[in-house]
Design an enzyme around this catalytic site. Structure first.
Site, PDB file in Angstrom:
ATOM      1  N   ASP A  89       0.861  -1.193   0.000  1.00  0.00           N
ATOM      2  CA  ASP A  89       0.000   0.000   0.000  1.00  0.00           C
ATOM      3  C   ASP A  89       0.892   1.236   0.000  1.00  0.00           C
ATOM      4  O   ASP A  89       1.127   1.852   1.032  1.00  0.00           O
ATOM      5  CB  ASP A  89      -0.904  -0.025   1.233  1.00  0.00           C
ATOM      6  CG  ASP A  89      -1.909   1.111   1.230  1.00  0.00           C
ATOM      7  OD1 ASP A  89      -1.890   1.922   0.293  1.00  0.00           O
ATOM      8  OD2 ASP A  89      -2.717   1.165   2.179  1.00  0.00           O
ATOM      9  N   LYS A 144       0.234   3.714  -2.210  1.00  0.00           N
ATOM     10  CA  LYS A 144      -0.602   4.802  -2.763  1.00  0.00           C
ATOM     11  C   LYS A 144       0.212   5.640  -3.743  1.00  0.00           C
ATOM     12  O   LYS A 144       0.368   6.854  -3.602  1.00  0.00           O
ATOM     13  CB  LYS A 144      -1.177   5.665  -1.636  1.00  0.00           C
ATOM     14  CG  LYS A 144      -2.124   4.900  -0.725  1.00  0.00           C
ATOM     15  CD  LYS A 144      -2.842   5.775   0.265  1.00  0.00           C
ATOM     16  CE  LYS A 144      -3.840   4.996   1.093  1.00  0.00           C
ATOM     17  NZ  LYS A 144      -3.230   4.017   2.029  1.00  0.00           N
ATOM     18  N   ASP A 195       2.864   9.522  -8.487  1.00  0.00           N
ATOM     19  CA  ASP A 195       3.913  10.386  -9.047  1.00  0.00           C
ATOM     20  C   ASP A 195       3.794  10.413 -10.572  1.00  0.00           C
ATOM     21  O   ASP A 195       2.847   9.875 -11.140  1.00  0.00           O
ATOM     22  CB  ASP A 195       5.287   9.870  -8.569  1.00  0.00           C
ATOM     23  CG  ASP A 195       6.270  11.005  -8.333  1.00  0.00           C
ATOM     24  OD1 ASP A 195       6.408  11.857  -9.233  1.00  0.00           O
ATOM     25  OD2 ASP A 195       6.903  11.030  -7.264  1.00  0.00           O
TER      26      ASP A 195
END
Ligand code: XMP
EC number: 4.1.1.23
Length: 216
Positions: A62, A64, A67
Site C-alpha cells: 500500500d 498509494k 507520481d
C-alpha cells in the site's frame, strides 16, 4: 484472487519482528496481508520479502503511488522486485501515471489496485468529487482490482456499480474507522483490517471475532 476469510490484514507495525510475531499467531486464518509505509520506511523493502518468504502469503503493498509515470515505474519496479504481489496506486494523478504502474506490474507478473476514494473524513474534501471518474478510468484501462471505502457504503455501492461484479474490490476502514465487516462485504470482495486486530490484546481472538461476524 481468493482472500482467505475475506480479510486482508494491514501490517502497519513498526518492525518486521512485530509483524512476524503477529503473523505467527494469525497466518493460519489469512492468506493476504497489506504492507505500507509504516513498516517499509522503518525496515526497508526487505520486510516485504521476509513476510512473503516466511508465510507464503499474498502481499499487497500500500504505497498509494502518486507520481509522474517515470517515477511510478521505478517505485513499482522496486516493489515487485522485493516480492510484492500487488501495489495500491492512486488514480487521481491520471491515466498515464496509473498505466505506468499497470505496465510495470504486468511485466513482473503482478497486479495493481486502483484507489478510487479513501476511507477517512478528509477524502470528502478533494477526492470524493472525482472518485467515480477514477473508477470509470480504471474500467476504461482494463484494471481488475480496486480499493473503496467501507466508511461510506453508499459510495462503495456506486463504485461497485461502475466497476462491475467481475472486478475485485477491497475495502479499508473497517473497525477503528467505523466500517462494519458484513455490511462492507455486501459490495466488497474482501475487507482490510489493521488496528482492530494488531492493537488488540488478543489478536487471535480479534481476528476470529471478525471471521465469526461475517458470512463466508
Ligand atoms: P485500520 O487500522 O484503520 O487500517 O484498520 C486500515 C489500513 O488501510 C489503509 N487505508 C487505506 N488504504 N485506501 C487505501 O488504499 C484507503 O482509503 C485507505 N484507508 C485506510 C490504512 O493506511 C491502513 O493501512
Amino acid at each position: 484472487m481468493e482472500v482467505k476469510n475475506k480479510i486482508i490484514l494491514a501490517l502497519d507495525v513498526p518492525t518486521t519482528r512485530k509483524a512476524i510475531e503477529i503473523m505467527d499467531n494469525l497466518s493460519d486464518n489469512l492468506n493476504t496481508v497489506k504492507i505500507g509505509y509504516p513498516l517499509v520506511l522503518a525496515e526497508g523493502l526487505e520486510s516485504v520479502t521476509r513476510i512473503k518468504e516466511e508465510y507464503g502469503c499474498r502481499v499487497i503493498c500500500d504505497f498509494k503511488v502518486a507520481d509522474i509515470p517515470a517515477t511510478n515505474e521505478k517505485i513499482a519496479d522496486a516493489t515487485f522486485k522485493a516480492g510484492a504481489d500487488a501495489l495500491i496506486v492512486h488514480g487521481f494523478v491520471g491515466e498515464d501515471s496509473a498505466a505506468s504502474c499497470l505496465e510495470t506490474a504486468t511485466k513482473h507478473g503482478g497486479e495493481i489496485f486502483l484507489l478510487t476514494e479513501m476511507s477517512h473524513p478528509g477524502a470528502a474534501q478533494f477526492l470524493q468529487p472525482v472518485s467515480m471518474d477514477i473508477a470509470r478510468m480504471g474500467v476504461k484501462m482494463g484494471i481488475h482490482n480496486y480499493v473503496g471505502p467501507s466508511t461510506r457504503l453508499d459510495r462503495l455501492k456506486k463504485i461497485r456499480n461502475i466497476i462491475g461484479e467481475d472486478s475485485f474490490l477491497i475495502s479499508p476502514g473497517v473497525g477503528v474507522q467505523g466500517g462494519d465487516p458484513q455490511d462492507t462485504l455486501e459490495f466488497a470482495n474482501a475487507i482490510i483490517v489493521g488496528r482492530s486486530i494488531y492493537l488488540d490484546n488478543d489478536p487471535v481472538n480479534a481476528l476470529n471475532s471478525i471471521i465469526d461476524s461475517i458470512e463466508l
